[in-house]
Design an enzyme around this catalytic site. Structure first.
Site, PDB file in Angstrom:
ATOM      1  N   HIS A   1       0.452  -1.424   0.226  1.00 54.83           N
ATOM      2  CA  HIS A   1       0.131   0.171   0.469  1.00 54.83           C
ATOM      3  C   HIS A   1       1.144   1.236   0.428  1.00 54.83           C
ATOM      4  O   HIS A   1       0.637   2.373  -0.269  1.00 54.83           O
ATOM      5  CB  HIS A   1      -1.065  -0.047   1.586  1.00 54.83           C
ATOM      6  CG  HIS A   1      -1.909   0.823   1.454  1.00 54.83           C
ATOM      7  ND1 HIS A   1      -1.608   2.434   2.535  1.00 54.83           N
ATOM      8  CD2 HIS A   1      -2.959   1.640   1.137  1.00 54.83           C
ATOM      9  CE1 HIS A   1      -2.030   2.878   2.275  1.00 54.83           C
ATOM     10  NE2 HIS A   1      -3.135   3.149   1.166  1.00 54.83           N
TER      11      HIS A   1
ATOM     12  N   GLU B   1       2.273   1.949  -3.598  1.00 52.30           N
ATOM     13  CA  GLU B   1       0.911   2.488  -3.902  1.00 52.30           C
ATOM     14  C   GLU B   1       1.289   3.730  -3.697  1.00 52.30           C
ATOM     15  O   GLU B   1       0.918   4.906  -5.484  1.00 52.30           O
ATOM     16  CB  GLU B   1      -0.510   1.562  -3.404  1.00 52.30           C
ATOM     17  CG  GLU B   1      -2.231   2.654  -4.704  1.00 52.30           C
ATOM     18  CD  GLU B   1      -2.796   2.629  -3.672  1.00 52.30           C
ATOM     19  OE1 GLU B   1      -3.413   3.748  -3.298  1.00 52.30           O
ATOM     20  OE2 GLU B   1      -3.096   1.583  -2.773  1.00 52.30           O
ATOM     21  N   HIS B   2       1.029   4.141  -2.506  1.00 57.71           N
ATOM     22  CA  HIS B   2       0.802   5.619  -2.151  1.00 57.71           C
ATOM     23  C   HIS B   2       2.176   6.465  -3.317  1.00 57.71           C
ATOM     24  O   HIS B   2       2.373   7.797  -3.810  1.00 57.71           O
ATOM     25  CB  HIS B   2       0.999   5.933  -1.011  1.00 57.71           C
ATOM     26  CG  HIS B   2      -0.142   6.353  -0.552  1.00 57.71           C
ATOM     27  ND1 HIS B   2      -0.596   6.998   0.336  1.00 57.71           N
ATOM     28  CD2 HIS B   2      -1.199   5.047  -0.739  1.00 57.71           C
ATOM     29  CE1 HIS B   2      -1.937   7.008   0.864  1.00 57.71           C
ATOM     30  NE2 HIS B   2      -1.982   5.925   0.640  1.00 57.71           N
TER      31      HIS B   2
ATOM     32  N   GLU C   1      -3.895   8.057   7.517  1.00 53.37           N
ATOM     33  CA  GLU C   1      -5.285   7.151   6.466  1.00 53.37           C
ATOM     34  C   GLU C   1      -5.340   5.900   7.953  1.00 53.37           C
ATOM     35  O   GLU C   1      -6.009   5.786   7.843  1.00 53.37           O
ATOM     36  CB  GLU C   1      -4.295   6.871   5.729  1.00 53.37           C
ATOM     37  CG  GLU C   1      -5.541   5.869   4.806  1.00 53.37           C
ATOM     38  CD  GLU C   1      -4.938   5.302   3.232  1.00 53.37           C
ATOM     39  OE1 GLU C   1      -4.176   4.907   3.199  1.00 53.37           O
ATOM     40  OE2 GLU C   1      -6.047   4.704   2.672  1.00 53.37           O
TER      41      GLU C   1
END
Lengths: 429, 430
Positions: B67, B70-71, B142
């Protein structure tokens, strides 16, 4: 351009909007009932769709009604209450498979339409009241909904912002209703209100899917009739309320992430000349990941995962929301307000305006690819009594200038800053 | 370029596997204004332990790295890729799941440019120490946001009760602590290993001309050089068949308790087609008993054990599988007890022809509804492709199911030590 055109026909007691489209493998039917926002109606109008979709005259239990829907190839029925500006809207939605994709030949759509009509117009009633058992169970569900609003921090913070910001305006009324009103409500009283609602609300029916318009109209004429009284909804002009002094409200709750919400008055609503510029303003300011808020609050200062804005088209509000560490309140607030000031000063480029126009048009076209999205866009016209073709809407957006965006920005007034933060250790400060 | 024609669905897909191994799928829908493109790698949060490309030794990377990566792919040395899409009138996004990382855009014009941007930014990583540090603050927020969401916590809490060791039990974003350990070097290691074109798929759906689009992709990929496609050595820990914790509960500031019942599904050794059938049958059966038309739902609802928040889902993959049922409850103990009893009762259930026909019809309608969404088609098609299943075969597959299939499924489904209960209780207000 691939924009669906609607055909609007005045029927007995409602307006029928027909939208033939090759885009979908299902057919969507939506009935929208509109009234004023009134405190004494809120709880009833929250409960009404919940009770109606539980049973009908011929399907006396939720299970029997749902089984009937499943037999119609998993037809989906839903219903909800919303606020749109100073209007209250109850929507009933049904989505049914298009027979063209099924191996069997049935009169699926006709049966679905009849059932849809039955859910709205032929509820299960005994001695002038809704079924007692269904009523009390749904009452309990609504009670639970009202008490658990606080669990969803983002929507709770948004509700609290509107409470404070629009204190004496109908718009602050709660769409789920009120516990005191709910406790006092019985099934007879709700049924009495239902009769008022079913005759007096303004009704618009939308049908969208891959079909022949004439055939659909005939089918709907055959099963959809309404004995309507005069629509009593008074058009509530949203008064343009000017702000004397911005409010700042800080409340505490058990949470990890603080919710910072800001409310501005735009003094611009759907149909106004500068409504299109407001859309561009919002896109530049906080509508996209390329916007000022995202770039500054998130990317530059790493203060938040989300920082965005949206506007309410009929009430004239612009709302900013961001989830931040409770310790970063002052910094985040300062950055957001600085970005707003920069917008007011016209501190953005021609190029950014052009790009944002394309993004807004893109978003609009994409929304119109979706059947529910298209209906929501078209319903703006009913709410605002302002007719505008989709092509013209897009055209107007493309014509917005840098100056118009700065002008609409300068009309914006900060009304309320609301911050929901974590409880301080040890209680008092 | 190969043409796959699906007559009943009135759709056609064009596909090709390029020289570098990239699988491309194109779905032309000229009636739509929009085009949706998704570029996905077969790499998700569960791929934590593997042999990096060019190495012989297995490594384990910090939780949440897929993840994080991905960012970070959106950030380049000189710019943010979101801005590139913005300039081209597109909106871009990305997501990471247990098994997949996907980058996507949607736009109504400048499609060729946007497709090129999508391919180029994913295939041109730039990670620096400074930008990795900066991202930690954003992702921490997040994670904190999800920490406050009781529904998310109840979902992961249930999976953690089901699984002892398998990394499916780790939150996709990792933890605030685990992401602190992530370095630029880790990101490059994961990138080099999992972002080879042969481990990826590209699906473009919408207002496109397939021949031209395929040519554009072919050319774009032809200009880039890649090492020969690697064999990726992934390893997952040995996972017992029974659940890790039969009961667990936590406290959170909620007004109403939540109660979830999880079922650890047996997936080892199943073929893609068997996984699809199991997924269909389980959702049809759960729908029959536990949706609003169901006998069990009616009882639970009328006895005030559940409300509208009650839901169920089944997620089956090659490496793991689970079913979760539950929602808000005023009496979570009683709900857990009743749902468990009901699940056990399923073994004895007989399904009538009439009921089964209704279950099938419901599933068919649900599938057609989903097929209105190009996002669903593109995401699900690539997901199923990894399992060796064709999304457009789902409709004939549903039609072919029989009462016997359902009864067999019911007989073998529920076992006591595969069930876990997870609850969230309101914390005492201070």
């Amino acid at each position: 351009m691939k924009v669906n055109k609607e055909q609007m026909v005045e029927k007995q007691g409602y307006r029928l909007h027909i939208l033939p489209s090759k885009k979908y493998k299902t057919i969507n039917i939506v009935a929208k009932f509109k009234s004023d926002l009134k405190k004494e109606w809120m709880t009833k109008r929250a409960l009404l769709p919940m009770v109606l979709q539980k049973a009908t005259k011929n399907h006396p239990s939720a299970r029997s009604l749902q089984s009937a829907l499943e037999n119609l190839y998993g037809t989906v029925l839903s219903s909800d209450s919303t606020k749109k500006g100073e209007n209250h809207v109850i929507s009933f939605r049904m989505e049914v498979a298009n027979e063209a994709y099924l191996r069997t030949e049935t009169s699926l759509l006709k049966q679905a339409l009849e059932l849809f009509h039955e859910v709205i117009f032929e509820p299960k009633v005994e001695q002038g009241a809704f079924d007692e058992k269904i009523f009390s169970r749904e009452k309990q569900t609504l009670e639970q909904k009202i008490t658990s609003i606080k669990d969803e921090k983002m929507s709770y913070a948004n509700m609290r912002l509107i409470d404070e910001m629009c204190k004496d305006e109908p718009y602050s009324l709660h769409v789920h209703g009120y516990l005191d009103d709910l406790k006092a409500l019985d099934s007879k009283e709700l049924y009495e209100y239902y009769q008022h609602f079913i005759t007096n609300d303004l009704l618009d029916v939308y049908v969208i899917g891959d079909f022949e318009a004439d055939a659909i109209e005939e089918m709907i004429d055959g099963c959809f009739t309404r004995e309507a009284g005069d629509n009593t909804a008074v058009d509530q002009e949203s008064p343009h309320k000017h702000v004397e002094e911005p409010k700042e409200i800080i409340e505490e709750d058990d949470l990890n992430q603080g919710k910072l919400h800001l409310g501005f008055r735009t003094h611009t609503t759907f149909g106004d000349e500068d409504y299109y510029a407001l859309q561009i303003f919002n896109g530049l300011f906080g509508g996209f990941p390329s916007s000022k808020l995202f770039m500054n609050v998130r990317e530059k200062h790493s203060l938040a995962y989300y920082a965005a804005s949206r506007f309410e088209s009929h009430k004239g509000l612009l709302l900013v929301f961001s989830g931040i560490d409770p310790n970063n309140y002052d910094q985040a607030k300062t950055i957001i307000l600085e970005q707003m000031d920069a917008m007011k000063k016209g501190d953005f480029t021609e190029e950014e305006v052009e790009q944002t126009k394309e993004l807004v048009v893109n978003q609009l076209l994409e929304t119109m690819d979706n059947s529910q999205g298209l209906i929501e866009i078209l319903y703006h016209q009913v709410l605002s009594k302002h007719q505008i073709e989709a092509e013209e809407l897009i055209d107007r957006i493309r014509k917005v200038t840098h100056k118009e965006v700065a002008d609409v920005a300068s009309k914006l007034e900060l009304d309320t800053i609301y911050f929901l933060t974590s409880r301080k250790e040890g209680g008092e400060q | 370029m190969e043409e796959l024609v699906y007559e009943q669905m009135k759709e056609k897909i064009y596909t090709e596997t390029l020289d570098n191994g990239l699988k491309v799928f194109l779905l032309s829908k000229p009636e739509m204004a929009k085009t949706y493109g998704i570029f996905a790698t077969n790499y998700g949060s569960i791929d934590q332990t593997f042999i990096p490309i060019g190495s012989n030794e297995t490594v384990t990377v910090p939780e949440g790295i897929a993840h994080f990566l991905e960012h970070k792919l959106f950030e380049k040395e000189d710019r943010d890729v979101f801005q590139d899409f913005t300039k081209q009138g597109a909106s871009a996004n990305a997501f990471t799941s247990f098994t997949k990382t996907a980058y996507l855009f949607s736009a109504t014009n400048q499609i060729e440019k946007n497709v090129t941007t999508l391919l180029d930014f994913v295939q041109d990583p730039y990670f620096s120490d400074q930008s990795v540090e900066k991202e930690k603050g954003i992702i921490a927020q997040e994670i904190r946001m999800y920490d406050d969401q009781a529904d998310w916590r109840s979902f992961f809490g249930t999976i953690q009760s089901l699984y002892h060791k398998h990394p499916v039990r780790v939150d996709i974003a990792g933890t605030v602590e685990s992401i602190q350990e992530i370095t630029k070097e880790d990101l490059y290691t994961c990138y080099e290993t999992f972002y080879h074109p042969s481990n990826m798929t590209l699906f473009i759906a919408g207002n496109i001309e397939p021949t031209e689009m395929m040519e554009l992709v072919r050319k774009n990929q032809g200009q880039k050089s890649f090492s020969p496609s690697p064999e990726i050595g992934r390893s997952y820990p040995e996972e017992p068949a029974e659940v890790a914790k039969k009961f667990n509960s936590i406290e959170m500031p909620v007004t109403t308790s939540k109660c979830m019942v999880g079922i650890k599904e047996k997936v080892s050794g199943l073929s893609g087609k068997e996984i699809l059938r199991a997924e269909l049958l389980s959702s049809m059966i759960l729908g029959h008993y536990f949706s609003k038309s169901g006998e069990f739902y009616e009882e639970l609802y009328n006895s005030d054990l559940i409300d509208d928040s009650f839901h169920f889902e089944t997620d089956l993959d090659k490496e793991f599988g689970f079913t979760i049922l539950g929602g808000d409850s005023r009496n979570p103990e009683k709900l857990a007890e009743r749902v468990k009893e009901m699940l056990h009762q399923l073994r004895e259930e007989k399904v009538s022809e009439e009921d089964f026909e209704r279950m099938k019809r419901k599933k068919i309608g649900q599938f057609l509804r989903a097929m209105n969404s190009m996002e669903f088609i593109a995401n699900q098609f690539t997901q199923y492709h990894l399992l060796g299943v064709d999304l457009f075969d789902v409709l004939p597959e549903i039609e072919s199911l029989t009462v016997k299939d359902a009864e067999e499924y019911l007989e073998n489904w529920i076992q006591e030590d595969h069930i876990a209960v997870f609850q969230i209780k309101p914390s005492k207000q201070g």
